[in-house]
Scaffold this motif. Structure first.
Motif, PDB file in Angstrom:
ATOM      1  N   SER A 241       0.834  -1.196   0.000  1.00 20.87           N
ATOM      2  CA  SER A 241       0.000   0.000   0.000  1.00 20.87           C
ATOM      3  C   SER A 241       0.866   1.241   0.000  1.00 20.87           C
ATOM      4  O   SER A 241       0.591   2.210  -0.717  1.00 20.87           O
ATOM      5  N   GLN A 242       1.928   1.229   0.820  1.00 19.34           N
ATOM      6  CA  GLN A 242       2.809   2.382   0.865  1.00 19.34           C
ATOM      7  C   GLN A 242       3.494   2.584  -0.487  1.00 19.34           C
ATOM      8  O   GLN A 242       3.720   3.724  -0.913  1.00 19.34           O
ATOM      9  N   GLU A 243       3.805   1.496  -1.167  1.00 20.20           N
ATOM     10  CA  GLU A 243       4.400   1.619  -2.494  1.00 20.20           C
ATOM     11  C   GLU A 243       3.419   2.273  -3.467  1.00 20.20           C
ATOM     12  O   GLU A 243       3.812   3.090  -4.314  1.00 20.20           O
ATOM     13  N   LEU A 244       2.137   1.924  -3.335  1.00 16.17           N
ATOM     14  CA  LEU A 244       1.128   2.529  -4.205  1.00 16.17           C
ATOM     15  C   LEU A 244       0.998   4.016  -3.939  1.00 16.17           C
ATOM     16  O   LEU A 244       0.913   4.830  -4.866  1.00 16.17           O
ATOM     17  N   PHE A 245       0.999   4.392  -2.654  1.00 14.30           N
ATOM     18  CA  PHE A 245       0.925   5.810  -2.310  1.00 14.30           C
ATOM     19  C   PHE A 245       2.174   6.551  -2.798  1.00 14.30           C
ATOM     20  O   PHE A 245       2.086   7.697  -3.243  1.00 14.30           O
ATOM     21  N   LEU A 246       3.305   5.896  -2.710  1.00 14.38           N
ATOM     22  CA  LEU A 246       4.538   6.498  -3.198  1.00 14.38           C
ATOM     23  C   LEU A 246       4.446   6.771  -4.700  1.00 14.38           C
ATOM     24  O   LEU A 246       5.020   7.733  -5.210  1.00 14.38           O
ATOM     25  N   GLY A 247       3.693   5.946  -5.386  1.00  9.58           N
ATOM     26  CA  GLY A 247       3.490   6.134  -6.817  1.00  9.58           C
ATOM     27  C   GLY A 247       2.393   7.120  -7.149  1.00  9.58           C
ATOM     28  O   GLY A 247       2.040   7.281  -8.319  1.00  9.58           O
ATOM     29  N   GLY A 248       1.816   7.762  -6.126  1.00  8.49           N
ATOM     30  CA  GLY A 248       0.799   8.789  -6.361  1.00  8.49           C
ATOM     31  C   GLY A 248      -0.628   8.325  -6.222  1.00  8.49           C
ATOM     32  O   GLY A 248      -1.561   9.006  -6.641  1.00  8.49           O
ATOM     33  N   ARG A 249      -0.833   7.157  -5.626  1.00  8.44           N
ATOM     34  CA  ARG A 249      -2.187   6.624  -5.468  1.00  8.44           C
ATOM     35  C   ARG A 249      -3.059   7.553  -4.624  1.00  8.44           C
ATOM     36  O   ARG A 249      -2.627   8.071  -3.598  1.00  8.44           O
ATOM     37  N   ILE A 250      -4.315   7.740  -5.062  1.00  8.10           N
ATOM     38  CA  ILE A 250      -5.312   8.504  -4.316  1.00  8.10           C
ATOM     39  C   ILE A 250      -6.386   7.533  -3.832  1.00  8.10           C
ATOM     40  O   ILE A 250      -6.859   6.693  -4.604  1.00  8.10           O
ATOM     41  N   SER A 251      -6.754   7.641  -2.575  1.00  3.32           N
ATOM     42  CA  SER A 251      -7.823   6.808  -2.035  1.00  3.32           C
ATOM     43  C   SER A 251      -9.030   7.689  -1.716  1.00  3.32           C
ATOM     44  O   SER A 251      -8.964   8.545  -0.828  1.00  3.32           O
ATOM     45  N   ALA A 252     -10.108   7.515  -2.487  1.00  2.06           N
ATOM     46  CA  ALA A 252     -11.334   8.292  -2.266  1.00  2.06           C
ATOM     47  C   ALA A 252     -12.481   7.311  -2.021  1.00  2.06           C
ATOM     48  O   ALA A 252     -12.925   6.620  -2.942  1.00  2.06           O
ATOM     49  N   ILE A 253     -12.937   7.247  -0.779  1.00  6.23           N
ATOM     50  CA  ILE A 253     -14.024   6.347  -0.384  1.00  6.23           C
ATOM     51  C   ILE A 253     -15.246   7.194  -0.061  1.00  6.23           C
ATOM     52  O   ILE A 253     -15.209   8.024   0.849  1.00  6.23           O
ATOM     53  N   SER A 254     -16.321   6.980  -0.791  1.00  9.09           N
ATOM     54  CA  SER A 254     -17.538   7.765  -0.548  1.00  9.09           C
ATOM     55  C   SER A 254     -18.383   7.179   0.572  1.00  9.09           C
ATOM     56  O   SER A 254     -19.119   7.905   1.246  1.00  9.09           O
TER      57      SER A 254
END
Length: 336
Positions: A241-254
């Motif tokens: 997960s941290q690798e994904l965030f490092l790659g610019g991942r955005i988490s938007a949960i409605s």
């Protein structure tokens, strides 16, 4: 008995008809027009025109008014609405305020408020009205016009949002240039973001050397939502997960109740009273410095593209501030 849109109005309880009056007088008072066929204008005006009783029933309505409120015809509108304040106004006190002002003023032009359509959707309207009185000065009924200004209000809202975003970004950028106090910059960021988004909690999550999350600053709507001292061990972010965030991942949960996020993460959000969550990474030089997070705790929320973009822009500024602070601390250590 109440008559339809083509007949002079009859007041409920009256034995005889009220003397026929010009239903477009309110229009002429606020927007002077040439003397012409007012009955034709009444029927074909793009704006709603009405007459109503002091206790909140329609006496007369034109087709445009019925269309604005989502009814098939003026007759359906008149028959369906027995209390204008409670059935049409989003805030029934606005109707009371309108009538109070008409007690003191001869006419009222440009009263903005929100109303409910038949299907429950919300509209913004611009209302102009006047009170029709008898010879003793008692109010017999009201007449006026309604204009749907929903699109205009939406455009104004977008413009205000753009101005507020630019102001906030400029403010944070200026603070970074003027200060090396990272905590002050972070606190200003979360305070202003929460106010702009009108949400319940905004905070920065940073990670220690063991990968555990901690919260150096937060902005909350009320004290019970504070997580400043909460132990966020691992913060439910695995290495991937941290690798994904490092790659610019955005988490938007409605809505976490319908989210496909890992169960452990959803449980953590439930413990934090979160219903909707927006997470943006703070990255500098291939390092994940932390996360900028907004929580909505009262209801589901569909995060808008401009809100995501705003947090991304602010996260980039925060990353600069964090890097700047680290360089200053290194310099202080070398000079010590």
């Amino acid at each position: 008995m109440l008559e339809n849109s083509t007949n002079p109005p009859i007041m409920p309880g009256d034995k005889g008809a009220i003397q026929q009056t010009d239903p477009l007088k309110a229009v002429r008072s606020c927007n002077p027009i040439e003397e012409t066929n007012y009955q034709d204008i009444f029927e074909h005006s793009p704006n709603g025109i009405y007459q109503s009783t002091p206790d909140g029933q329609f006496l007369r309505a034109n087709p445009a008014l019925a269309q604005i409120y989502g009814y098939e015809s003026p007759d359906e509108l008149i028959e369906s609405i027995s209390n204008i304040a409670t059935q049409l106004y989003v805030d029934e006190h606005h109707r009371a305020h309108l009538l109070e002002r008409l007690q003191e003023e001869q006419q009222l032009c440009g009263f903005e408020t929100q109303v409910k359509r038949k299907d429950g959707s919300i509209l913004w309207i611009l209302e102009s009205s006047r009170a029709v009185r008898d010879q003793e000065g008692r109010i017999r009924y009201y007449e006026g016009t309604i204009e749907d200004i929903t699109e205009r209000k939406y455009t104004e809202g977008l413009l205000r949002q753009q101005i507020d975003k630019e102001r906030l970004l400029s403010s944070i950028t200026l603070r970074i240039r003027q200060s090396i106090d990272l905590d002050e910059i972070l606190q200003t960021t979360v305070d202003e973001v929460r106010e702009l988004l009108d949400t319940d909690r905004v905070f920065v999550c940073r990670f220690n050397d063991h990968g555990d999350g901690y919260v150096p600053v937060e902005s909350i709507r009320n004290e019970r939502l504070s997580i400043i001292d909460l132990d966020l061990q691992n913060f439910c972010f695995e290495e991937t997960s941290q690798e994904l965030f490092l790659g610019g991942r955005i988490s938007a949960i409605s809505d976490i109740r319908t989210s496909s996020s890992p169960t452990s993460y959803v449980k953590l959000l439930e413990q934090l009273s979160v219903i909707a969550s927006l997470v943006v990474p703070i990255v500098k030089s291939d390092r994940l410095l932390g996360l900028l997070i907004a929580h909505h705790c009262t209801a589901p929320r569909q995060w808008q593209p401009w809100e995501v973009y705003l947090l991304q822009q602010l996260a980039a500024q925060v990353a600069i501030a964090a890097h700047q602070s680290e360089l200053y601390q290194q310099l202080q250590t070398e000079l010590a």
